[in-house]
Design a protein around this motif. Structure first.
Motif, PDB file in Angstrom:
ATOM      1  N   GLU A  18       0.803  -1.221   0.000  1.00  0.00           N
ATOM      2  CA  GLU A  18       0.000   0.000   0.000  1.00  0.00           C
ATOM      3  C   GLU A  18       0.837   1.273   0.000  1.00  0.00           C
ATOM      4  O   GLU A  18       0.291   2.375  -0.075  1.00  0.00           O
ATOM      5  CB  GLU A  18      -0.938   0.003   1.210  1.00  0.00           C
ATOM      6  CG  GLU A  18      -1.981  -1.109   1.179  1.00  0.00           C
ATOM      7  CD  GLU A  18      -2.954  -1.031   2.342  1.00  0.00           C
ATOM      8  OE1 GLU A  18      -2.901  -0.012   3.087  1.00  0.00           O
ATOM      9  OE2 GLU A  18      -3.747  -1.967   2.525  1.00  0.00           O
ATOM     10  N   VAL A  19       2.168   1.138   0.075  1.00  0.00           N
ATOM     11  CA  VAL A  19       3.042   2.307   0.101  1.00  0.00           C
ATOM     12  C   VAL A  19       3.052   2.975  -1.267  1.00  0.00           C
ATOM     13  O   VAL A  19       3.190   2.311  -2.293  1.00  0.00           O
ATOM     14  CB  VAL A  19       4.462   1.883   0.513  1.00  0.00           C
ATOM     15  CG1 VAL A  19       5.432   3.032   0.347  1.00  0.00           C
ATOM     16  CG2 VAL A  19       4.471   1.394   1.955  1.00  0.00           C
ATOM     17  N   LEU A  20       2.921   4.294  -1.299  1.00  0.00           N
ATOM     18  CA  LEU A  20       2.870   5.019  -2.563  1.00  0.00           C
ATOM     19  C   LEU A  20       4.263   5.277  -3.133  1.00  0.00           C
ATOM     20  O   LEU A  20       4.435   5.326  -4.350  1.00  0.00           O
ATOM     21  CB  LEU A  20       2.129   6.344  -2.376  1.00  0.00           C
ATOM     22  CG  LEU A  20       0.672   6.217  -1.919  1.00  0.00           C
ATOM     23  CD1 LEU A  20       0.040   7.598  -1.792  1.00  0.00           C
ATOM     24  CD2 LEU A  20      -0.129   5.339  -2.863  1.00  0.00           C
ATOM     25  N   SER A  21       5.256   5.454  -2.282  1.00  0.00           N
ATOM     26  CA  SER A  21       6.632   5.609  -2.741  1.00  0.00           C
ATOM     27  C   SER A  21       7.241   4.230  -2.992  1.00  0.00           C
ATOM     28  O   SER A  21       6.687   3.203  -2.616  1.00  0.00           O
ATOM     29  CB  SER A  21       7.449   6.372  -1.695  1.00  0.00           C
ATOM     30  OG  SER A  21       6.933   7.668  -1.489  1.00  0.00           O
ATOM     31  N   SER A  22       8.411   4.221  -3.622  1.00  0.00           N
ATOM     32  CA  SER A  22       9.074   2.976  -3.959  1.00  0.00           C
ATOM     33  C   SER A  22       9.999   2.562  -2.818  1.00  0.00           C
ATOM     34  O   SER A  22      10.933   3.289  -2.473  1.00  0.00           O
ATOM     35  CB  SER A  22       9.873   3.151  -5.250  1.00  0.00           C
ATOM     36  OG  SER A  22      10.436   1.940  -5.673  1.00  0.00           O
ATOM     37  N   VAL A  23       9.758   1.390  -2.227  1.00  0.00           N
ATOM     38  CA  VAL A  23      10.476   0.937  -1.037  1.00  0.00           C
ATOM     39  C   VAL A  23      10.863  -0.533  -1.194  1.00  0.00           C
ATOM     40  O   VAL A  23      10.117  -1.319  -1.772  1.00  0.00           O
ATOM     41  CB  VAL A  23       9.622   1.100   0.242  1.00  0.00           C
ATOM     42  CG1 VAL A  23      10.410   0.692   1.481  1.00  0.00           C
ATOM     43  CG2 VAL A  23       9.121   2.525   0.388  1.00  0.00           C
ATOM     44  N   SER A  24      12.032  -0.887  -0.676  1.00  0.00           N
ATOM     45  CA  SER A  24      12.436  -2.286  -0.542  1.00  0.00           C
ATOM     46  C   SER A  24      12.708  -2.578   0.926  1.00  0.00           C
ATOM     47  O   SER A  24      13.121  -1.684   1.676  1.00  0.00           O
ATOM     48  CB  SER A  24      13.697  -2.586  -1.350  1.00  0.00           C
ATOM     49  OG  SER A  24      13.459  -2.496  -2.732  1.00  0.00           O
ATOM     50  N   VAL A  25      12.510  -3.832   1.318  1.00  0.00           N
ATOM     51  CA  VAL A  25      12.746  -4.257   2.692  1.00  0.00           C
ATOM     52  C   VAL A  25      13.683  -5.459   2.680  1.00  0.00           C
ATOM     53  O   VAL A  25      13.465  -6.419   1.941  1.00  0.00           O
ATOM     54  CB  VAL A  25      11.434  -4.616   3.407  1.00  0.00           C
ATOM     55  CG1 VAL A  25      11.712  -5.083   4.834  1.00  0.00           C
ATOM     56  CG2 VAL A  25      10.488  -3.423   3.423  1.00  0.00           C
ATOM     57  N   ILE A  26      14.733  -5.396   3.482  1.00  0.00           N
ATOM     58  CA  ILE A  26      15.641  -6.524   3.677  1.00  0.00           C
ATOM     59  C   ILE A  26      15.433  -7.002   5.107  1.00  0.00           C
ATOM     60  O   ILE A  26      15.675  -6.252   6.066  1.00  0.00           O
ATOM     61  CB  ILE A  26      17.111  -6.126   3.439  1.00  0.00           C
ATOM     62  CG1 ILE A  26      17.313  -5.673   1.992  1.00  0.00           C
ATOM     63  CG2 ILE A  26      18.031  -7.294   3.750  1.00  0.00           C
ATOM     64  CD1 ILE A  26      17.265  -4.187   1.815  1.00  0.00           C
ATOM     65  N   THR A  27      14.962  -8.227   5.271  1.00  0.00           N
ATOM     66  CA  THR A  27      14.638  -8.761   6.588  1.00  0.00           C
ATOM     67  C   THR A  27      15.861  -9.412   7.229  1.00  0.00           C
ATOM     68  O   THR A  27      16.896  -9.618   6.588  1.00  0.00           O
ATOM     69  CB  THR A  27      13.514  -9.797   6.485  1.00  0.00           C
ATOM     70  OG1 THR A  27      14.006 -10.939   5.757  1.00  0.00           O
ATOM     71  CG2 THR A  27      12.305  -9.218   5.774  1.00  0.00           C
ATOM     72  N   ARG A  28      15.711  -9.783   8.512  1.00  0.00           N
ATOM     73  CA  ARG A  28      16.792 -10.481   9.195  1.00  0.00           C
ATOM     74  C   ARG A  28      17.103 -11.794   8.488  1.00  0.00           C
ATOM     75  O   ARG A  28      18.274 -12.192   8.378  1.00  0.00           O
ATOM     76  CB  ARG A  28      16.407 -10.750  10.650  1.00  0.00           C
ATOM     77  CG  ARG A  28      17.476 -11.442  11.479  1.00  0.00           C
ATOM     78  CD  ARG A  28      18.689 -10.572  11.686  1.00  0.00           C
ATOM     79  NE  ARG A  28      19.923 -11.209  11.237  1.00  0.00           N
ATOM     80  CZ  ARG A  28      21.117 -10.631  11.268  1.00  0.00           C
ATOM     81  NH1 ARG A  28      21.238  -9.395  11.704  1.00  0.00           N
ATOM     82  NH2 ARG A  28      22.185 -11.258  10.841  1.00  0.00           N
ATOM     83  N   GLN A  29      16.086 -12.476   7.998  1.00  0.00           N
ATOM     84  CA  GLN A  29      16.312 -13.718   7.268  1.00  0.00           C
ATOM     85  C   GLN A  29      17.101 -13.466   5.989  1.00  0.00           C
ATOM     86  O   GLN A  29      17.992 -14.245   5.623  1.00  0.00           O
ATOM     87  CB  GLN A  29      14.991 -14.399   6.937  1.00  0.00           C
ATOM     88  CG  GLN A  29      15.159 -15.740   6.239  1.00  0.00           C
ATOM     89  CD  GLN A  29      13.833 -16.378   5.893  1.00  0.00           C
ATOM     90  OE1 GLN A  29      12.820 -16.080   6.508  1.00  0.00           O
ATOM     91  NE2 GLN A  29      13.839 -17.246   4.905  1.00  0.00           N
ATOM     92  N   ASP A  30      16.795 -12.363   5.287  1.00  0.00           N
ATOM     93  CA  ASP A  30      17.561 -12.007   4.089  1.00  0.00           C
ATOM     94  C   ASP A  30      19.029 -11.755   4.434  1.00  0.00           C
ATOM     95  O   ASP A  30      19.935 -12.149   3.692  1.00  0.00           O
ATOM     96  CB  ASP A  30      16.985 -10.749   3.437  1.00  0.00           C
ATOM     97  CG  ASP A  30      15.582 -10.941   2.905  1.00  0.00           C
ATOM     98  OD1 ASP A  30      15.257 -12.066   2.509  1.00  0.00           O
ATOM     99  OD2 ASP A  30      14.819  -9.960   2.889  1.00  0.00           O
ATOM    100  N   ILE A  31      19.265 -11.077   5.560  1.00  0.00           N
ATOM    101  CA  ILE A  31      20.628 -10.770   5.985  1.00  0.00           C
ATOM    102  C   ILE A  31      21.388 -12.057   6.261  1.00  0.00           C
ATOM    103  O   ILE A  31      22.527 -12.241   5.804  1.00  0.00           O
ATOM    104  CB  ILE A  31      20.610  -9.854   7.226  1.00  0.00           C
ATOM    105  CG1 ILE A  31      19.984  -8.495   6.892  1.00  0.00           C
ATOM    106  CG2 ILE A  31      22.028  -9.665   7.768  1.00  0.00           C
ATOM    107  CD1 ILE A  31      19.709  -7.630   8.100  1.00  0.00           C
TER     108      ILE A  31
END
Length: 627
Positions: A54-67
């Motif tokens: 639902e975010v209008l701007s462009s965002v990426s998320v790196i989770t602890r599992q990704d790390i």
């Protein structure tokens, strides 16, 4: 809001038999697949919690599992290939590193630690680009102009690092890594919740023998010895629930590092050079809920850094730099209704910069901001406004100078839900960056500099279902009064910069494969000089694919970028591609063995002209992480 999927079955990109044997030896018997977050909650885009879809701007998320899965050596390596993110680095992990977002200059990016703005140095560069990954819970990368939310210099975007927080039954955790180039890292922590007290304590040390960071084929005077890196760090976070409406806490981070480097302008090949860096932050915060609808937060913190540039074991002439910042932040969220929320507050920072009696400057900032997020039927609205007032003061010096800057910035966003799966988004925004303290004074200073001004717009489409979240964005940015250095290294308002392009991001499960990908086509350009800006590519991206195979999670990551210019002008940095293969296996419920073969095909490439990058490397990690 948080949708999880389960990883199943398997297939893995082909690697050589010796590498596969090493993977098999490094990991042990059966495992259960771990869920991944397809649609996590994001805070950075509005200062309020929202599902990523639902975010209008462009965002990426790196989770602890990704790390954990990435086994990355640094924050830059973790973010490599993310949409909007590029970096330049003079050597390997620990070397001088510059972050670029959306094709903007490295000074046009803001790094937040738990939502609080990280310190910059006297030339406006972020001082904390090498945050220890073992201390991080997740990272949010907000692409594009965020000046109306986070103020001066948040032009290319924001990198918000969220540190580990205590939750659940207190447990110890840690990891040990060994690898190529005599790489070692040992980290340990203990965190959780006891009654109304949450806490997390962690510490670690890392290092590597490294390699000679300057390419001797391009600079024969460079010292050919290995350039090592050593780092020690510690962090703590404790908060206490006083009653049902009040929670108070403290947090601190300490970091010391020693980085050997080669001086491209050295006069003697036998000279040794080293950076000794110390950085620390300490702060306190209060969270108070006045009503069911109104939550307020107070943050106060103090941060300091020192850089000592050493030559042959002693501090070089004018090689001592230091800075100190005191920051106060008051933020509020107020739920007007179930569909409409407000945020508002103010920030105040007082910064000091010194260089062994060469200069002593102050830079003070006061900012006021407000924002609105609302949902009406299929429509989403976002509006943010902010005023920043800055004063740069050197009146205590013989060469007195005092400059005042102020600007109002805005962001407007609009979204429309076409179907349950498809959403259209758009934003328009303004931002600015004032001259850094050192840009104004000294031999190379220019007291007549004007602030950069920035305008941006973007439009996108988001596809979100249980097992996939895809986003495509078209963006345009334009900067006036760009601050750049002339041939005499004096900063000037040189004119106009612009960028436009497309970003594609995806996170999905496809036929049992966990897929994370990003691809950017952009056209960064210095309109005034009719040239490429330094160290930014026209095309770059990454593809990370993994799945479960016979109890192992195995995967491959590809990252690459096209030709770039080193300092601006001709594209003299060749394009590159790198491949990394990784695997992990659960030994039991608490222990995991991991292994990674990075730069598997030993590609020789540059992130800064004349500087080497790490070659092929094999790394093994034993991780203890109770559930």
């Amino acid at each position: 809001m948080k949708k999880s999927i389960r990883l199943r079955a398997c297939a893995f990109a082909r690697i050589s038999a010796p590498a596969l044997s090493m993977l098999s030896l490094a990991v042990a018997a059966s495992a259960q697949a771990q869920g991944i977050e397809i649609n996590p909650v994001v805070i950075s885009a509005t200062r309020m919690e929202q599902p990523l879809s639902e975010v209008l701007s462009s965002v990426s998320v790196i989770t602890r599992q990704d790390i954990d899965k990435s086994q990355a050596a640094s924050l830059a390596d973790l973010l490599q290939g993310e949409a909007g993110f590029e970096f330049g680095r003079s050597g390997g992990p620990g070397s001088v590193t510059s972050f670029f977002l959306r094709g903007q200059e490295s000074k046009n990016v803001v790094v937040l630690i738990d939502g609080v703005r990280s310190q910059t140095d006297g030339i406006g560069s972020v001082t904390l680009t090498d945050f220890p990954l073992s201390q991080i819970e997740r990272v949010e990368v907000l692409r594009g102009n965020a000046g109306a939310l986070y103020g001066e210099a948040a032009i290319g975007g924001v990198i918000n690092v969220i540190t580990r927080a205590g939750k659940g039954t207190p447990k110890a955790y840690g990891a040990a890594t060994l690898g190529s180039r005599q790489t070692t890292e040992l980290s340990a922590g203990y965190g959780g919740q006891l009654d109304d007290t949450r806490f997390d304590f962690n510490a670690g040390a890392s290092g590597a023998a490294g390699f000679s960071v300057i390419n001797a084929d391009k600079n024969a005077i460079a010292n050919p010895d290995r350039d090592a890196y050593r780092n020690q760090y510690a962090g703590a976070k404790v908060d206490q629930k006083i009653d049902a409406t009040l929670r108070v806490g403290v947090r601190a981070n300490l970091k010391n590092s020693v980085v050997d480097y080669d001086d491209a302008y050295a006069l003697n090949q036998s000279d040794t050079h080293q950076f000794q860096i110390k950085a620390d932050t300490v702060g306190a915060y209060v969270n108070k809920r006045f009503t069911d609808d109104w939550l307020t937060n107070f943050d106060v913190y103090s941060a300091s850094y020192t850089y000592d540039a050493m030559k042959n074991g002693v501090v070089a002439a004018n090689g001592h730099y230091q800075g100190h910042a005191d920051v106060f932040r008051w933020t509020n969220t107020y739920a007007v209704s179930d569909a409409t929320s407000l945020n508002f507050g103010l920030e105040r920072s007082e910064e000091n910069f010194q260089q062994r009696s060469t200069y002593d400057m102050k830079r003070d900032t006061t900012a006021y901001f407000a924002g609105l997020s609302s949902k009406v039927g299929r429509w989403n609205f976002q509006a943010n406004a902010r005023r920043d007032e800055l004063t740069v003061d050197r009146t205590a010096s013989a060469s007195a100078l005092k400059k005042d800057y102020a600007d109002n910035t805005q962001l407007l966003g609009l979204g429309y839900q076409i179907t349950p799966a498809w959403r259209l988004t758009s934003t328009v925004s303004t931002a600015f960056r004032a001259p850094a303290a050192n840009d104004l004074v000294g031999t190379y200073g220019n007291p007549n500099l004007m602030p950069e001004t920035h305008r941006a717009q973007e439009a996108g489409a988001v596809y979100s279902v249980n097992q996939a979240l895809l986003r495509v964005v078209y963006f345009e940015t334009r900067t006036q009064n760009t601050i750049a250095y002339d041939a005499q290294y004096k900063p000037q308002n040189t004119g106009e910069m612009r960028n436009k392009g497309y970003e594609f991001t995806a996170r999905a499960e496809v036929l049992g494969n966990q897929v994370k990908s990003a691809l950017v086509f952009q056209d960064p350009w210095n309109v005034t000089s009719n040239s490429l800006p330094g160290r930014r590519a026209k095309q770059y991206g990454s593809l990370d694919v993994s799945r479960w195979l016979a109890g192992h999670e195995v995967g491959v990551k590809f990252a690459g970028a096209s030709d770039r210019s080193n300092f601006g002008g001709p594209a003299d940095l060749a394009g590159y591609t790198t491949w990394a293969f990784y695997a992990s296996r659960k030994i039991d419920l608490d222990w995991t063995a991991r292994v990674k073969l990075e730069n598997a095909f030993h590609r020789n490439y540059e992130l800064a002209g004349g500087y080497n990058t790490p070659g092929r490397g094999l790394f093994a990690t034993l991780q203890y992480q109770p559930k």
